[in-house]
Design an enzyme around this catalytic site. Structure first.
Site, PDB file in Angstrom:
ATOM      1  N   ASP A 128      34.118  41.868  35.677  1.00  0.00           N
ATOM      2  CA  ASP A 128      34.661  42.350  36.714  1.00  0.00           C
ATOM      3  C   ASP A 128      33.712  43.067  37.740  1.00  0.00           C
ATOM      4  O   ASP A 128      32.617  43.285  37.136  1.00  0.00           O
ATOM      5  CB  ASP A 128      35.687  43.285  36.336  1.00  0.00           C
ATOM      6  CG  ASP A 128      36.753  43.706  37.450  1.00  0.00           C
ATOM      7  OD1 ASP A 128      36.927  43.003  38.436  1.00  0.00           O
ATOM      8  OD2 ASP A 128      37.602  44.712  37.269  1.00  0.00           O
ATOM      9  N   GLY A 129      33.979  43.434  38.733  1.00  0.00           N
ATOM     10  CA  GLY A 129      33.044  44.096  39.678  1.00  0.00           C
ATOM     11  C   GLY A 129      32.327  43.263  40.730  1.00  0.00           C
ATOM     12  O   GLY A 129      31.435  44.030  41.421  1.00  0.00           O
ATOM     13  N   TRP A 169      30.226  45.292  43.871  1.00  0.00           N
ATOM     14  CA  TRP A 169      28.637  44.948  43.716  1.00  0.00           C
ATOM     15  C   TRP A 169      28.225  44.568  45.171  1.00  0.00           C
ATOM     16  O   TRP A 169      27.566  45.076  45.620  1.00  0.00           O
ATOM     17  CB  TRP A 169      28.464  43.811  42.766  1.00  0.00           C
ATOM     18  CG  TRP A 169      26.816  43.456  42.779  1.00  0.00           C
ATOM     19  CD1 TRP A 169      25.965  44.073  41.864  1.00  0.00           C
ATOM     20  CD2 TRP A 169      26.038  42.686  43.550  1.00  0.00           C
ATOM     21  NE1 TRP A 169      24.775  43.760  42.152  1.00  0.00           N
ATOM     22  CE2 TRP A 169      24.886  42.766  43.140  1.00  0.00           C
ATOM     23  CE3 TRP A 169      26.381  41.730  44.417  1.00  0.00           C
ATOM     24  CZ2 TRP A 169      23.557  42.185  43.692  1.00  0.00           C
ATOM     25  CZ3 TRP A 169      25.510  41.056  45.234  1.00  0.00           C
ATOM     26  CH2 TRP A 169      24.030  41.302  44.774  1.00  0.00           C
ATOM     27  N   ARG A 193      32.189  40.267  49.959  1.00  0.00           N
ATOM     28  CA  ARG A 193      32.481  40.171  48.613  1.00  0.00           C
ATOM     29  C   ARG A 193      32.167  38.808  48.034  1.00  0.00           C
ATOM     30  O   ARG A 193      31.935  38.558  46.918  1.00  0.00           O
ATOM     31  CB  ARG A 193      34.075  40.140  48.573  1.00  0.00           C
ATOM     32  CG  ARG A 193      34.723  41.503  48.869  1.00  0.00           C
ATOM     33  CD  ARG A 193      36.234  41.399  48.641  1.00  0.00           C
ATOM     34  NE  ARG A 193      36.778  40.821  47.438  1.00  0.00           N
ATOM     35  CZ  ARG A 193      36.825  41.791  46.286  1.00  0.00           C
ATOM     36  NH1 ARG A 193      36.772  42.908  46.195  1.00  0.00           N
ATOM     37  NH2 ARG A 193      37.272  41.158  45.028  1.00  0.00           N
ATOM     38  N   SER A 253      42.338  35.003  36.906  1.00  0.00           N
ATOM     39  CA  SER A 253      43.744  35.368  36.073  1.00  0.00           C
ATOM     40  C   SER A 253      44.855  34.836  37.130  1.00  0.00           C
ATOM     41  O   SER A 253      44.535  34.278  38.279  1.00  0.00           O
ATOM     42  CB  SER A 253      43.711  36.933  36.203  1.00  0.00           C
ATOM     43  OG  SER A 253      43.972  37.395  37.471  1.00  0.00           O
ATOM     44  N   GLU A 308      46.923  36.162  38.195  1.00  0.00           N
ATOM     45  CA  GLU A 308      47.512  37.336  38.999  1.00  0.00           C
ATOM     46  C   GLU A 308      46.374  37.043  40.312  1.00  0.00           C
ATOM     47  O   GLU A 308      46.498  37.865  41.528  1.00  0.00           O
ATOM     48  CB  GLU A 308      47.316  38.742  38.216  1.00  0.00           C
ATOM     49  CG  GLU A 308      48.567  38.889  37.470  1.00  0.00           C
ATOM     50  CD  GLU A 308      48.764  38.117  36.257  1.00  0.00           C
ATOM     51  OE1 GLU A 308      47.469  37.946  35.569  1.00  0.00           O
ATOM     52  OE2 GLU A 308      49.792  37.609  35.827  1.00  0.00           O
ATOM     53  N   ASN A 309      45.374  36.627  40.230  1.00  0.00           N
ATOM     54  CA  ASN A 309      44.324  36.566  41.155  1.00  0.00           C
ATOM     55  C   ASN A 309      44.682  35.773  42.480  1.00  0.00           C
ATOM     56  O   ASN A 309      44.099  36.009  43.513  1.00  0.00           O
ATOM     57  CB  ASN A 309      42.841  36.159  40.671  1.00  0.00           C
ATOM     58  CG  ASN A 309      42.099  37.135  39.767  1.00  0.00           C
ATOM     59  OD1 ASN A 309      41.335  36.535  39.032  1.00  0.00           O
ATOM     60  ND2 ASN A 309      42.335  38.449  39.981  1.00  0.00           N
ATOM     61  N   TRP A 310      45.906  35.115  42.229  1.00  0.00           N
ATOM     62  CA  TRP A 310      46.164  34.242  43.189  1.00  0.00           C
ATOM     63  C   TRP A 310      46.619  35.211  44.349  1.00  0.00           C
ATOM     64  O   TRP A 310      47.067  34.686  45.466  1.00  0.00           O
ATOM     65  CB  TRP A 310      47.506  33.245  43.134  1.00  0.00           C
ATOM     66  CG  TRP A 310      46.816  32.234  41.933  1.00  0.00           C
ATOM     67  CD1 TRP A 310      47.177  32.107  40.674  1.00  0.00           C
ATOM     68  CD2 TRP A 310      46.064  31.041  42.262  1.00  0.00           C
ATOM     69  NE1 TRP A 310      46.497  31.248  40.128  1.00  0.00           N
ATOM     70  CE2 TRP A 310      45.681  30.507  41.010  1.00  0.00           C
ATOM     71  CE3 TRP A 310      45.268  30.535  43.192  1.00  0.00           C
ATOM     72  CZ2 TRP A 310      44.781  29.238  40.839  1.00  0.00           C
ATOM     73  CZ3 TRP A 310      44.410  29.734  43.096  1.00  0.00           C
ATOM     74  CH2 TRP A 310      44.383  28.866  41.741  1.00  0.00           C
ATOM     75  N   ILE A 320      42.955  45.858  30.290  1.00  0.00           N
ATOM     76  CA  ILE A 320      43.041  44.650  29.786  1.00  0.00           C
ATOM     77  C   ILE A 320      43.373  43.361  30.851  1.00  0.00           C
ATOM     78  O   ILE A 320      42.760  42.433  30.834  1.00  0.00           O
ATOM     79  CB  ILE A 320      44.135  44.274  28.358  1.00  0.00           C
ATOM     80  CG1 ILE A 320      43.567  45.532  27.458  1.00  0.00           C
ATOM     81  CG2 ILE A 320      44.063  42.992  27.931  1.00  0.00           C
ATOM     82  CD1 ILE A 320      42.306  45.155  26.589  1.00  0.00           C
ATOM     83  N   SER A 321      44.257  43.703  31.718  1.00  0.00           N
ATOM     84  CA  SER A 321      44.388  42.899  32.791  1.00  0.00           C
ATOM     85  C   SER A 321      44.859  41.496  32.611  1.00  0.00           C
ATOM     86  O   SER A 321      44.700  40.503  32.976  1.00  0.00           O
ATOM     87  CB  SER A 321      43.005  42.791  33.689  1.00  0.00           C
ATOM     88  OG  SER A 321      42.694  43.988  34.419  1.00  0.00           O
TER      89      SER A 321
HETATM   90  C1  IPE Z   1      40.117  40.607  35.653  1.00  0.00           C
HETATM   91  O1  IPE Z   1      39.740  41.248  36.955  1.00  0.00           O
HETATM   92  C2  IPE Z   1      40.395  39.193  36.019  1.00  0.00           C
HETATM   93  C3  IPE Z   1      38.853  38.468  35.962  1.00  0.00           C
HETATM   94  C4  IPE Z   1      37.857  38.871  35.712  1.00  0.00           C
HETATM   95  C5  IPE Z   1      38.741  36.966  36.360  1.00  0.00           C
HETATM   96  P1  IPE Z   1      40.831  41.777  37.965  1.00  0.00           P
HETATM   97  O2  IPE Z   1      39.856  42.420  38.897  1.00  0.00           O
HETATM   98  O3  IPE Z   1      41.585  40.735  38.612  1.00  0.00           O
HETATM   99  O4  IPE Z   1      41.431  42.885  37.444  1.00  0.00           O
HETATM  100  P2  IPE Z   1      42.372  44.137  38.068  1.00  0.00           P
HETATM  101  O5  IPE Z   1      43.180  43.636  39.110  1.00  0.00           O
HETATM  102  O6  IPE Z   1      41.609  45.122  38.688  1.00  0.00           O
HETATM  103  O7  IPE Z   1      43.074  44.642  36.831  1.00  0.00           O
HETATM  104  C1  IPE Z   2      35.644  39.747  39.268  1.00  0.00           C
HETATM  105  O1  IPE Z   2      35.213  40.267  40.368  1.00  0.00           O
HETATM  106  C2  IPE Z   2      35.859  38.205  39.680  1.00  0.00           C
HETATM  107  C3  IPE Z   2      37.338  37.698  39.669  1.00  0.00           C
HETATM  108  C4  IPE Z   2      38.301  38.533  39.419  1.00  0.00           C
HETATM  109  C5  IPE Z   2      37.414  36.444  40.022  1.00  0.00           C
HETATM  110  P1  IPE Z   2      36.421  41.138  41.433  1.00  0.00           P
HETATM  111  O2  IPE Z   2      36.455  40.249  42.447  1.00  0.00           O
HETATM  112  O3  IPE Z   2      37.518  41.565  40.719  1.00  0.00           O
HETATM  113  O4  IPE Z   2      35.593  42.400  42.049  1.00  0.00           O
HETATM  114  P2  IPE Z   2      36.148  43.779  42.401  1.00  0.00           P
HETATM  115  O5  IPE Z   2      36.823  44.478  41.098  1.00  0.00           O
HETATM  116  O6  IPE Z   2      36.762  43.785  43.347  1.00  0.00           O
HETATM  117  O7  IPE Z   2      34.928  44.737  42.383  1.00  0.00           O
HETATM  118 MG    MG Z   3      38.205  43.370  39.853  1.00  0.00          MG
END
Ligand code: IPE
Ligand code: IPE
Ligand code: MG
Length: 251
Positions: A28-29, A33, A41, A74, A76-78, A204-205
């Site tokens: 994550d992050g 970053w 991003r 994930s 949920e990332n959609w 845990i996401s």
């Molecule tokens: C968890 O990160 C999913 C992945 C690292 C692929 P998210 O950025 O989606 O989690 P939340 O939304 O902060 O819980």
């Molecule tokens: C994790 O980084 C990568 C994915 C979830 C695909 P993020 O895109 O969630 O980065 P932040 O949490 O917004 O910083």
């Molecule tokens: Mg994230």
């Protein structure tokens, strides 16, 4: 492997039973970053791929790690903007192509955890090619969680169990923890010993909900693009000092 980065002596001296056999990482992050540097991003995601390469090679090189499971996308990332999703899909397909030599050189076996439905065909085709190419490798398994959700995984497992019960192949009395584990995307994999999360979030996401029941959790404030071999060593070193009790007593 980055030149000049060797495991610190403390890691080299770890007895075999103190090593995590399966490491799972919530990467994550990437966005933060980039945002902290005034960058889009997407550049964070690009740099994240560099960390994936570094950490995968190092984990394979260490030898004691049988499974590395990376949370790439994930279910949920959609919810994210279409432009970011399109970028992530392109990055994923490109990663699958670019990493093949590294995967083969390091004897790594690739698998995917997640729902195929919803992923673009071209991404799936590249994932499948890498899986097939690496299928006979005998070293570390690299399990890529793509379009993965822990609840979706459990839902799919329950649906399979229900179907088997309806067919008469399984009776309710036979449902056990093993029967459930065998129907998860992770069937055949040991549960993670060490769960790493970057960028400081204490959640845990929806990652490996069933499998992390007794995983040791290690969280770093570092964003994923800043995660290095040394960070991995640090996590393993801290893990080795944990006392795992599994609900019992250590006497
Ligand atoms: C968890 O990160 C999913 C992945 C690292 C692929 P998210 O950025 O989606 O989690 P939340 O939304 O902060 O819980
Ligand atoms: C994790 O980084 C990568 C994915 C979830 C695909 P993020 O895109 O969630 O980065 P932040 O949490 O917004 O910083
Ligand atoms: Mg994230």
């Amino acid at each position: 492997m980055t030149a000049g980065v060797d495991p610190p002596p403390s890691l080299a001296e770890l007895p075999p039973e103190r090593w995590p056999r399966h490491i799972a990482i919530i990467m994550d992050g990437n966005g933060r970053w980039a945002e902290r540097r005034g960058l889009p991003r997407m550049q964070g995601h690009e740099r994240g791929v560099t960390s994936v390469r570094r950490v995968t090679e190092e984990a394979a090189r260490l030898g004691a790690i049988g499974d590395l499971t990376l949370y790439c996308l994930s279910s949920e990332n959609w919810k994210r903007p279409q432009a970011e999703l399109d970028f992530l899909m392109r990055l994923l397909a490109q990663y699958m192509v670019d990493e093949r030599p590294t995967i083969m050189d390091n004897n790594i076996r690739v698998s995917m955890l997640g729902r195929r439905a919803g992923l673009p065909d071209d991404v799936l085709a590249e994932v499948d090619k890498t899986i097939e190419l690496s299928a006979a490798n005998t070293g570390m398994r690299l399990n890529l969680a793509i379009n993965y959700g822990g609840r979706a995984e459990l839902t799919d497992a329950v649906a399979r169990i229900a179907a088997e019960a309806a067919d008469g192949a399984l009776s309710p009395a036979d449902v056990s923890e093993q029967v459930i584990s065998d129907r998860l995307y992770t069937a055949g994999l040991p549960d993670p010993d060490l769960l790493i999360r970057t960028a400081g979030e204490l959640r845990i996401s929806n990652f490996l909900l069933w499998q992390v029941s007794y995983a040791e959790i290690w969280v770093t404030e570092r964003c994923w693009p800043d995660f290095t071999e040394e960070t991995l060593h640090h996590a393993i070193h801290d893990f080795a000092r944990r006392e795992r009790r599994y609900g019992g007593l250590n006497v």
